[in-house]
Scaffold this active site. Structure first.
Site, PDB file in Angstrom:
ATOM      1  N   ASN A   1       0.788  -1.230   0.000  1.00 53.41           N
ATOM      2  CA  ASN A   1       0.000   0.000   0.000  1.00 53.41           C
ATOM      3  C   ASN A   1       0.824   1.286   0.000  1.00 53.41           C
ATOM      4  O   ASN A   1       0.265   2.371   0.113  1.00 53.41           O
ATOM      5  CB  ASN A   1      -0.977   0.010   1.175  1.00 53.41           C
ATOM      6  CG  ASN A   1      -2.056  -1.036   0.991  1.00 53.41           C
ATOM      7  OD1 ASN A   1      -2.486  -1.291  -0.122  1.00 53.41           O
ATOM      8  ND2 ASN A   1      -2.471  -1.661   2.067  1.00 53.41           N
ATOM      9  N   CYS A   2       2.113   1.189  -0.135  1.00 48.90           N
ATOM     10  CA  CYS A   2       2.991   2.359  -0.179  1.00 48.90           C
ATOM     11  C   CYS A   2       2.795   3.091  -1.514  1.00 48.90           C
ATOM     12  O   CYS A   2       2.750   2.469  -2.575  1.00 48.90           O
ATOM     13  CB  CYS A   2       4.431   1.891  -0.029  1.00 48.90           C
ATOM     14  SG  CYS A   2       5.680   3.103  -0.446  1.00 48.90           S
ATOM     15  N   ASP A   3       2.666   4.414  -1.463  1.00 49.25           N
ATOM     16  CA  ASP A   3       2.453   5.208  -2.678  1.00 49.25           C
ATOM     17  C   ASP A   3       3.594   5.048  -3.685  1.00 49.25           C
ATOM     18  O   ASP A   3       3.353   4.935  -4.891  1.00 49.25           O
ATOM     19  CB  ASP A   3       2.259   6.680  -2.347  1.00 49.25           C
ATOM     20  CG  ASP A   3       0.907   6.963  -1.716  1.00 49.25           C
ATOM     21  OD1 ASP A   3      -0.014   6.122  -1.859  1.00 49.25           O
ATOM     22  OD2 ASP A   3       0.759   8.008  -1.068  1.00 49.25           O
TER      23      ASP A   3
END
Length: 123
Positions: free
Chosen positions: A12-14
């Site tokens: 879920n890291c941008d």
């Protein structure tokens, strides 16, 4: 002959989303290793630290690192930084891309364009 590509990070890291989207958009096949689900091995971190320096791998800008007590942040050395990254994989800068014996840290489209070659599209 194709070069095996593995991208390491957190789902879920941008930055991970951008890197994976870039790879997908450019038709680059890769394997994804999620630190949260599969962890990070001590040997892998040590190999990266030997090649790039532990300072390059440590995500000092992230919330996890910033929330550490000041006493834990002071006087960091490689051994302590690697221990922190093993205990809390969110402290590993993302993404880490292994491609043909090279290791890239962080996502910059211009670097990916230079270092990552996709198979030619079929007509």
């Amino acid at each position: 002959m194709t070069t095996a590509i593995t991208i390491y990070g957190i789902k879920n890291c941008d930055s991970m989303k951008k890197a994976r989207a870039w790879l997908d958009d450019h038709g680059v096949a890769y394997e994804f290793h999620d630190y949260k689900a599969a962890g990070a091995s001590k040997e892998k971190l040590k190999t990266w630290a030997d090649e790039l320096g532990w300072e390059t791998l440590l995500n000092r800008a992230g919330t996890t690192f910033r929330k550490l007590p000041d006493a834990e942040k002071e006087g960091l050395n490689e051994r302590r930084a690697l221990t922190l990254m093993l205990e809390q994989p969110s402290m590993i800068k993302r993404p880490v891309l292994e491609i043909g014996g090279k290791v890239l840290v962080g996502f910059k489209p211009e670097i990916y364009a230079k270092e990552v070659s996709a198979p030619r599209k079929r007509a």
